[in-house]
Design a protein around this motif. Structure first.
Motif, mmCIF file in Angstrom:
data_model
loop_
_atom_site.group_PDB
_atom_site.id
_atom_site.type_symbol
_atom_site.label_atom_id
_atom_site.label_comp_id
_atom_site.label_asym_id
_atom_site.label_seq_id
_atom_site.Cartn_x
_atom_site.Cartn_y
_atom_site.Cartn_z
ATOM 1 N N ILE A 20 -64.207 -29.622 -24.654
ATOM 2 C CA ILE A 20 -65.484 -29.763 -25.352
ATOM 3 C C ILE A 20 -65.282 -30.376 -26.732
ATOM 4 O O ILE A 20 -66.040 -31.250 -27.173
ATOM 5 C CB ILE A 20 -66.183 -28.386 -25.470
ATOM 6 C CG1 ILE A 20 -66.595 -27.882 -24.080
ATOM 7 C CG2 ILE A 20 -67.413 -28.479 -26.363
ATOM 8 C CD1 ILE A 20 -67.050 -26.434 -24.073
ATOM 9 N N GLU A 21 -64.213 -29.952 -27.406
ATOM 10 C CA GLU A 21 -63.961 -30.424 -28.770
ATOM 11 C C GLU A 21 -63.533 -31.895 -28.799
ATOM 12 O O GLU A 21 -63.787 -32.586 -29.789
ATOM 13 C CB GLU A 21 -62.897 -29.553 -29.430
ATOM 14 C CG GLU A 21 -63.356 -28.126 -29.715
ATOM 15 C CD GLU A 21 -62.331 -27.357 -30.527
ATOM 16 O OE1 GLU A 21 -61.749 -27.957 -31.465
ATOM 17 O OE2 GLU A 21 -62.099 -26.174 -30.224
ATOM 18 N N ILE A 22 -62.884 -32.357 -27.741
ATOM 19 C CA ILE A 22 -62.387 -33.754 -27.767
ATOM 20 C C ILE A 22 -63.056 -34.610 -26.696
ATOM 21 O O ILE A 22 -62.522 -35.654 -26.316
ATOM 22 C CB ILE A 22 -60.859 -33.808 -27.599
ATOM 23 C CG1 ILE A 22 -60.441 -33.280 -26.228
ATOM 24 C CG2 ILE A 22 -60.148 -33.063 -28.716
ATOM 25 C CD1 ILE A 22 -59.010 -33.650 -25.860
ATOM 26 N N GLN A 23 -64.218 -34.198 -26.228
ATOM 27 C CA GLN A 23 -64.854 -34.940 -25.146
ATOM 28 C C GLN A 23 -65.161 -36.387 -25.522
ATOM 29 O O GLN A 23 -65.152 -37.281 -24.659
ATOM 30 C CB GLN A 23 -66.132 -34.235 -24.683
ATOM 31 C CG GLN A 23 -67.194 -34.056 -25.756
ATOM 32 C CD GLN A 23 -68.440 -33.418 -25.182
ATOM 33 O OE1 GLN A 23 -69.115 -34.012 -24.339
ATOM 34 N NE2 GLN A 23 -68.746 -32.211 -25.626
ATOM 35 N N ASP A 24 -65.408 -36.642 -26.801
ATOM 36 C CA ASP A 24 -65.643 -38.031 -27.212
ATOM 37 C C ASP A 24 -64.395 -38.886 -26.986
ATOM 38 O O ASP A 24 -64.507 -40.088 -26.700
ATOM 39 C CB ASP A 24 -66.053 -38.089 -28.683
ATOM 40 C CG ASP A 24 -67.484 -37.612 -28.898
ATOM 41 O OD1 ASP A 24 -68.239 -37.542 -27.909
ATOM 42 O OD2 ASP A 24 -67.834 -37.302 -30.056
ATOM 43 N N GLU A 25 -63.219 -38.256 -27.100
ATOM 44 C CA GLU A 25 -61.972 -38.991 -26.850
ATOM 45 C C GLU A 25 -61.864 -39.345 -25.362
ATOM 46 O O GLU A 25 -61.406 -40.434 -25.010
ATOM 47 C CB GLU A 25 -60.775 -38.148 -27.291
ATOM 48 C CG GLU A 25 -59.481 -38.921 -27.368
ATOM 49 C CD GLU A 25 -58.365 -38.157 -28.060
ATOM 50 O OE1 GLU A 25 -57.199 -38.543 -27.886
ATOM 51 O OE2 GLU A 25 -58.665 -37.179 -28.769
ATOM 52 N N PHE A 26 -62.302 -38.423 -24.486
ATOM 53 C CA PHE A 26 -62.346 -38.727 -23.050
ATOM 54 C C PHE A 26 -63.269 -39.914 -22.798
ATOM 55 O O PHE A 26 -62.943 -40.825 -22.036
ATOM 56 C CB PHE A 26 -62.839 -37.509 -22.269
ATOM 57 C CG PHE A 26 -61.752 -36.552 -21.849
ATOM 58 C CD1 PHE A 26 -61.607 -36.197 -20.518
ATOM 59 C CD2 PHE A 26 -60.875 -36.001 -22.773
ATOM 60 C CE1 PHE A 26 -60.616 -35.314 -20.120
ATOM 61 C CE2 PHE A 26 -59.887 -35.112 -22.396
ATOM 62 C CZ PHE A 26 -59.747 -34.767 -21.064
ATOM 63 N N ARG A 27 -64.423 -39.890 -23.434
ATOM 64 C CA ARG A 27 -65.384 -40.972 -23.260
ATOM 65 C C ARG A 27 -64.785 -42.309 -23.706
ATOM 66 O O ARG A 27 -64.944 -43.338 -23.045
ATOM 67 C CB ARG A 27 -66.651 -40.674 -24.072
ATOM 68 C CG ARG A 27 -67.815 -41.644 -23.777
ATOM 69 C CD ARG A 27 -68.752 -41.748 -24.985
ATOM 70 N NE ARG A 27 -69.173 -40.462 -25.488
ATOM 71 C CZ ARG A 27 -70.344 -39.862 -25.236
ATOM 72 N NH1 ARG A 27 -71.230 -40.464 -24.461
ATOM 73 N NH2 ARG A 27 -70.636 -38.690 -25.760
ATOM 74 N N GLU A 28 -64.062 -42.294 -24.827
ATOM 75 C CA GLU A 28 -63.458 -43.521 -25.344
ATOM 76 C C GLU A 28 -62.388 -44.050 -24.392
ATOM 77 O O GLU A 28 -62.253 -45.273 -24.197
ATOM 78 C CB GLU A 28 -62.861 -43.255 -26.725
ATOM 79 C CG GLU A 28 -63.913 -43.030 -27.807
ATOM 80 C CD GLU A 28 -63.305 -42.504 -29.097
ATOM 81 O OE1 GLU A 28 -62.050 -42.384 -29.153
ATOM 82 O OE2 GLU A 28 -64.067 -42.193 -30.034
ATOM 83 N N ILE A 29 -61.598 -43.148 -23.806
ATOM 84 C CA ILE A 29 -60.579 -43.577 -22.842
ATOM 85 C C ILE A 29 -61.233 -44.238 -21.639
ATOM 86 O O ILE A 29 -60.792 -45.288 -21.158
ATOM 87 C CB ILE A 29 -59.721 -42.370 -22.411
ATOM 88 C CG1 ILE A 29 -58.851 -41.883 -23.586
ATOM 89 C CG2 ILE A 29 -58.841 -42.731 -21.220
ATOM 90 C CD1 ILE A 29 -58.181 -40.544 -23.348
ATOM 91 N N ALA A 30 -62.311 -43.619 -21.153
ATOM 92 C CA ALA A 30 -63.028 -44.184 -20.001
ATOM 93 C C ALA A 30 -63.580 -45.566 -20.321
ATOM 94 O O ALA A 30 -63.574 -46.467 -19.471
ATOM 95 C CB ALA A 30 -64.150 -43.240 -19.584
ATOM 96 N N GLN A 31 -64.042 -45.755 -21.544
ATOM 97 C CA GLN A 31 -64.585 -47.052 -21.940
ATOM 98 C C GLN A 31 -63.484 -48.094 -22.125
ATOM 99 O O GLN A 31 -63.703 -49.284 -21.905
ATOM 100 C CB GLN A 31 -65.392 -46.901 -23.236
ATOM 101 C CG GLN A 31 -66.676 -46.093 -23.064
ATOM 102 C CD GLN A 31 -67.351 -45.775 -24.386
ATOM 103 O OE1 GLN A 31 -66.753 -45.911 -25.466
ATOM 104 N NE2 GLN A 31 -68.602 -45.336 -24.324
#
Length: 387
Positions: free
Chosen positions: A352-363
């Motif tokens: 939850i805390e680093i979900q934006d990092e997951f999103r960036e990797i996917a992009q």
């Protein structure tokens, strides 16, 4: 090795540091036929010349000088990495044993008392220069070997990494829907591991080296798919119950394939140990409802728990023949809903805390429409071949 060749191909340079002009003149006269000679009439100038771009090969150093005495000059020379290896010979009228002991303790290579005997001085200078030439040669050889080992290690690691990715890609090409899945999941696992590294439940395992190993091992999580029949693996839709049971075997097949590779090597390999954990257990669930062994909670390896979140998240955001990709927000919500049932609760909190990092990797590593079309074409051909 012929040390004379090392010493005399280019004349060695001797720096004489003395505040008395007559002593400088005498030393220059004795040395100049054999060596290049530099002179300094005080300690500060001597230190400056020693640390220059063209340092001397040896220093003859007086003790009793104003401002900075020879002992202090020697101490500074030995404290400086640029001048540490230059041999120092004290030339001094201080002849007491404790004076010599002090000079040698400061790192001097030799200690000669005045009045100077020219043959003794020249012999000792030659001896120290020969020793320095030998030491420099060995040091250069050691530096070369160290650099060569590092270079070969980098090459071997690169070959290893490429081989792992090639094997993983081989498995993925048989699955018509995975695209850049292995690149994304590899980076999800690393990001989540780094976030959890300070956590008391995981800190002993999530060392810097183990995180590196996790990154390297993650692409092998689905290597067992190579053993699943095409009629099941390439099916354009959801599996029937009996087909799902066969598909579940990919975890066991993957673990056994990696174990076989390790057996062939004849030794345990750390990254393959973690790869076996991930291959076998990444489909296990925190509440024991997963497969193949229905493990519960902490009995599931940390590596596999990390991969479980990475694998599910990526499946949710990826386009399939039987479904469209989900937006990040919906995928994240499903991960959160699996907290304490499918996934380790603390890992979900970290996600939850680093979900934006997951999103960036996917992009950063997206599956393009062309990738998807190629997969569809591959799937259609595979189905035609089976007909």
């Amino acid at each position: 090795m012929d040390m004379d060749v090392l010493r005399f191909n280019d004349k060695a340079t001797v720096l004489v540091v003395d505040d008395t002009p007559d002593n400088l003149a005498l030393m220059s006269a004795l040395l100049k036929t054999t060596y290049k000679v530099k002179v300094a009439n005080n300690g500060a100038k001597g230190l400056q010349i020693a640390a220059s771009a063209t340092p001397p090969d040896l220093i003859l150093l007086d003790v009793m000088m104003p401002d900075i005495d020879g002992y202090e000059v020697c101490r500074r020379l030995k404290a400086n990495a640029r001048t540490h290896n230059i041999p120092v010979i004290f030339l001094t009228a201080k002849s007491e044993p404790e004076d010599e002991q002090k000079g040698l303790e400061l790192g001097a290579a030799d200690y000669i008392t005045k009045p100077i005997s020219a043959p003794i001085l020249l012999a000792r200078v030659a001896t120290q220069l020969t020793l320095k030439a030998s030491a420099d040669f060995l040091r250069d050889q050691n530096d070369f070997l160290t650099a060569e080992v590092a270079r070969r290690t980098r090459e071997l690691e690169a070959v290893q990494d490429v081989t792992i990715l090639a094997l993983a890609s081989l498995a993925e090409t048989r699955d018509a829907e995975t695209g850049k899945h292995i690149l994304r999941t590899q980076r999800y696992v690393k990001a989540l591991a780094e976030k959890l590294r300070p956590h008391p439940r995981f800190s002993s395992f999530l060392t810097e080296e183990n995180i590196k190993t996790l990154f390297k091992s993650a692409p092998l999580h689905d290597i067992g798919k190579v053993g699943i029949p095409d009629r099941i693996l390439l099916k354009p839709g959801r599996y029937e119950p009996h087909e799902l049971e066969i598909m579940k075997n990919h975890t066991l097949l993957g673990r056994d394939a990696i174990q076989l590779a390790e057996d062939w090597l004849g030794t345990q390999v750390e990254f393959l140990t973690i790869a076996k954990e991930i291959a076998l257990c990444h489909q296990e669930k925190w509440d024991g409802s997963g497969y193949p062994e229905a493990r519960v909670g902490d009995s599931i390896p940390v590596s596999a728990r990390l991969m479980a979140i990475a694998d599910v998240y990526d499946a949710l955001i990826s386009r399939r023949v039987y479904k469209e990709r989900l937006p990040h927000e919906k995928a994240a919500q499903i991960i959160v809903e699996g907290r304490g049932s499918h996934f380790d609760p603390d890992m979900v909190d970290a996600f939850i805390e680093i979900q934006d990092e997951f999103r960036e990797i996917a992009q950063l590593y997206p599956d393009s429409d062309r990738d998807y079309q190629k997969k569809i074409e591959f799937l259609a051909q595979a189905v035609a071949d089976q007909a």
